[in-house]
Motif scaffolding. Structure first.
Motif, PDB file in Angstrom:
ATOM      1  N   UNK A  58       0.830  -1.203   0.000  1.00 32.32           N
ATOM      2  CA  UNK A  58       0.000   0.000   0.000  1.00 32.32           C
ATOM      3  C   UNK A  58       0.864   1.252   0.000  1.00 32.32           C
ATOM      4  N   UNK A  59       1.938   1.220   0.769  1.00 22.91           N
ATOM      5  CA  UNK A  59       2.849   2.355   0.802  1.00 22.91           C
ATOM      6  C   UNK A  59       3.513   2.599  -0.536  1.00 22.91           C
ATOM      7  N   UNK A  60       3.938   1.530  -1.197  1.00 21.80           N
ATOM      8  CA  UNK A  60       4.580   1.677  -2.505  1.00 21.80           C
ATOM      9  C   UNK A  60       3.603   2.182  -3.557  1.00 21.80           C
ATOM     10  N   UNK A  61       2.356   1.693  -3.505  1.00 21.47           N
ATOM     11  CA  UNK A  61       1.349   2.145  -4.468  1.00 21.47           C
ATOM     12  C   UNK A  61       1.025   3.624  -4.246  1.00 21.47           C
ATOM     13  N   UNK A  62       0.824   4.010  -2.970  1.00 22.70           N
ATOM     14  CA  UNK A  62       0.539   5.409  -2.661  1.00 22.70           C
ATOM     15  C   UNK A  62       1.700   6.300  -3.070  1.00 22.70           C
ATOM     16  N   UNK A  63       2.905   5.839  -2.831  1.00 26.04           N
ATOM     17  CA  UNK A  63       4.090   6.605  -3.219  1.00 26.04           C
ATOM     18  C   UNK A  63       4.124   6.818  -4.734  1.00 26.04           C
ATOM     19  N   UNK A  64       3.784   5.770  -5.473  1.00 28.71           N
ATOM     20  CA  UNK A  64       3.762   5.878  -6.931  1.00 28.71           C
ATOM     21  C   UNK A  64       2.708   6.869  -7.406  1.00 28.71           C
ATOM     22  N   UNK A  65       1.528   6.860  -6.793  1.00 24.00           N
ATOM     23  CA  UNK A  65       0.463   7.789  -7.165  1.00 24.00           C
ATOM     24  C   UNK A  65       0.884   9.239  -6.924  1.00 24.00           C
ATOM     25  N   UNK A  66       1.466   9.499  -5.747  1.00 23.94           N
ATOM     26  CA  UNK A  66       1.879  10.867  -5.427  1.00 23.94           C
ATOM     27  C   UNK A  66       2.998  11.341  -6.348  1.00 23.94           C
ATOM     28  N   UNK A  67       3.903  10.448  -6.697  1.00 24.99           N
ATOM     29  CA  UNK A  67       4.986  10.810  -7.613  1.00 24.99           C
ATOM     30  C   UNK A  67       4.426  11.211  -8.979  1.00 24.99           C
ATOM     31  N   UNK A  68       3.390  10.512  -9.430  1.00 29.62           N
ATOM     32  CA  UNK A  68       2.783  10.854 -10.721  1.00 29.62           C
ATOM     33  C   UNK A  68       2.066  12.200 -10.646  1.00 29.62           C
ATOM     34  N   UNK A  69       1.308  12.401  -9.560  1.00 23.89           N
ATOM     35  CA  UNK A  69       0.567  13.650  -9.422  1.00 23.89           C
ATOM     36  C   UNK A  69       1.508  14.843  -9.371  1.00 23.89           C
ATOM     37  N   UNK A  70       2.653  14.691  -8.684  1.00 27.79           N
ATOM     38  CA  UNK A  70       3.591  15.795  -8.489  1.00 27.79           C
ATOM     39  C   UNK A  70       4.726  15.791  -9.512  1.00 27.79           C
ATOM     40  N   UNK A  71       4.635  14.876 -10.490  1.00 25.01           N
ATOM     41  CA  UNK A  71       5.617  14.820 -11.584  1.00 25.01           C
ATOM     42  C   UNK A  71       7.052  14.592 -11.081  1.00 25.01           C
ATOM     43  N   UNK A  72       7.205  13.751 -10.094  1.00 24.23           N
ATOM     44  CA  UNK A  72       8.524  13.475  -9.521  1.00 24.23           C
ATOM     45  C   UNK A  72       9.139  12.281 -10.245  1.00 24.23           C
ATOM     46  N   UNK A  73      10.335  12.455 -10.748  1.00 19.50           N
ATOM     47  CA  UNK A  73      11.057  11.356 -11.397  1.00 19.50           C
ATOM     48  C   UNK A  73      12.364  11.032 -10.681  1.00 19.50           C
ATOM     49  N   UNK A  74      12.828  11.925  -9.824  1.00 17.12           N
ATOM     50  CA  UNK A  74      14.076  11.715  -9.108  1.00 17.12           C
ATOM     51  C   UNK A  74      13.836  10.936  -7.807  1.00 17.12           C
ATOM     52  N   UNK A  75      14.956  10.428  -7.258  1.00 17.72           N
ATOM     53  CA  UNK A  75      14.964   9.785  -5.924  1.00 17.72           C
ATOM     54  C   UNK A  75      13.929   8.669  -5.825  1.00 17.72           C
ATOM     55  N   UNK A  76      13.861   7.843  -6.841  1.00 19.65           N
ATOM     56  CA  UNK A  76      12.870   6.769  -6.836  1.00 19.65           C
ATOM     57  C   UNK A  76      13.136   5.769  -5.707  1.00 19.65           C
ATOM     58  N   UNK A  77      14.383   5.323  -5.586  1.00 13.17           N
ATOM     59  CA  UNK A  77      14.711   4.344  -4.541  1.00 13.17           C
ATOM     60  C   UNK A  77      14.634   4.969  -3.157  1.00 13.17           C
ATOM     61  N   UNK A  78      15.090   6.222  -3.048  1.00 15.11           N
ATOM     62  CA  UNK A  78      15.094   6.904  -1.746  1.00 15.11           C
ATOM     63  C   UNK A  78      13.694   7.039  -1.173  1.00 15.11           C
ATOM     64  N   UNK A  79      12.720   7.280  -2.024  1.00 14.79           N
ATOM     65  CA  UNK A  79      11.346   7.425  -1.537  1.00 14.79           C
ATOM     66  C   UNK A  79      10.651   6.074  -1.374  1.00 14.79           C
ATOM     67  N   UNK A  80      11.057   5.069  -2.133  1.00  9.87           N
ATOM     68  CA  UNK A  80      10.385   3.769  -2.075  1.00  9.87           C
ATOM     69  C   UNK A  80      10.784   2.954  -0.852  1.00  9.87           C
ATOM     70  N   UNK A  81      12.053   3.050  -0.454  1.00 13.99           N
ATOM     71  CA  UNK A  81      12.533   2.226   0.664  1.00 13.99           C
ATOM     72  C   UNK A  81      11.784   2.488   1.961  1.00 13.99           C
TER      73      UNK A  81
END
Length: 211
Positions: A58-81
Motif C-alpha cells: 500500500x505504501x509503494x502504491x501510494x508513493x507511486x500515485x503521489x509521484x505521478x501527481x507531483x511529476x517526480x522522477x528523481x529519488x525513486x529508490x530513496x522514496x520507495x525504501x
C-alpha cells in the motif's frame, strides 16, 4: 483472593478455573501455546507479517500515485525504501500490541473485539497510514526538485488536500481489503486462542488436586 480469573471454554458453558496473577496467566498461556500444532503456532506468530506486507505494498502504491501527481522522477529508490519498511514495521508492531499480546496475556477474551481491533489496525495502520506517510515525503521531494509549482502560503492546505483526495479515493479499495484481512486475522487469532485455552494444563491440574 487476589489475582485475575481465567476462564476455560467447555462446550457452550464458560466455567471458572481459578484466580491467577498476571505473570501466572502469561506463563500458563505460553506453556499451552507451545503445545499447539505447529501450523497454528506459525499463523499466530507470523500472521501479522502478512498484514504488514500488504501495508508495504500500500505504501509503494501510494508513493507511486503521489509521484505521478507531483511529476517526480528523481529519488525513486530513496522514496520507495521507507514507504516499504516503515508501514511494515508499524503495522506488525501495532497488531502485536492490540491483538497478539493481549490474547497471550489473557486480556482479550472477546471474539468480536479481536475482529474489530484487527479490522481497525488493518484499515488505519495498514492502509491509511502509508498513504498519509507518502504525502509529506513526496511533498518534500516536489519542493526540492521543483517538479510541481508550489502554492502560496495561504493556499497550502487547500493545495495538499486537492493532491491527497484523489489518491485517497484511488486507494479506498486498499483500505477495505486491509480492514477485511485484519478482521479475518483477528478472528483467526481468537479461534487459536480458544483452542489454546482448551488444552489441559497438567501443572495447574496437579496444583488443584493439592489445594
Amino acid at each position: 483472593m487476589s489475582g485475575k480469573q481465567i476462564w476455560i471454554p467447555e462446550g457452550d458453558v464458560l466455567k471458572e478455573r481459578r484466580f491467577l496473577s498476571k505473570p501466572e496467566i502469561i506463563e500458563h498461556l505460553l506453556r499451552k501455546f507451545d503445545q499447539l500444532p505447529e501450523g497454528e503456532r506459525k499463523v499466530f506468530t507470523y500472521g501479522s507479517g502478512f498484514l504488514g506486507l500488504n501495508s508495504s505494498f500500500a505504501g509503494l502504491i501510494a508513493n507511486s500515485f503521489f509521484r505521478r501527481v507531483l511529476n517526480i522522477t528523481e529519488a525513486r529508490f530513496t522514496s520507495s525504501l521507507p514507504m516499504a519498511v516503515l508501514p511494515f514495521l508499524t503495522t506488525v508492531a501495532v497488531y502485536s500490541g492490540v491483538v497478539s499480546q493481549p490474547l497471550l496475556s489473557g486480556d482479550l477474551n472477546c471474539a468480536t473485539c479481536a475482529m474489530v481491533r484487527g479490522g481497525l489496525t488493518g484499515s488505519l495502520v495498514g492502509g491509511l497510514y502509508p498513504i498519509v506517510l507518502a504525502l509529506p515525503m513526496n511533498a518534500g521531494l516536489a519542493s526540492r526538485y521543483c517538479t510541481s509549482p508550489m502554492p502560496e502560503r495561504g493556499n497550502m492546505l487547500r493545495f495538499w488536500i486537492s493532491v491527497f483526495r484523489p489518491v485517497l479515493k484511488r486507494m479506498s479499495y486498499v483500505l477495505i481489503l486491509q480492514a477485511m484481512f485484519g478482521a479475518y486475522m483477528g478472528s483467526r487469532y481468537h479461534s487459536i486462542y480458544v483452542k489454546l485455552l482448551q488444552i489441559p494444563d497438567s501443572r495447574i491440574d496437579s496444583e488443584q488436586l493439592h489445594d
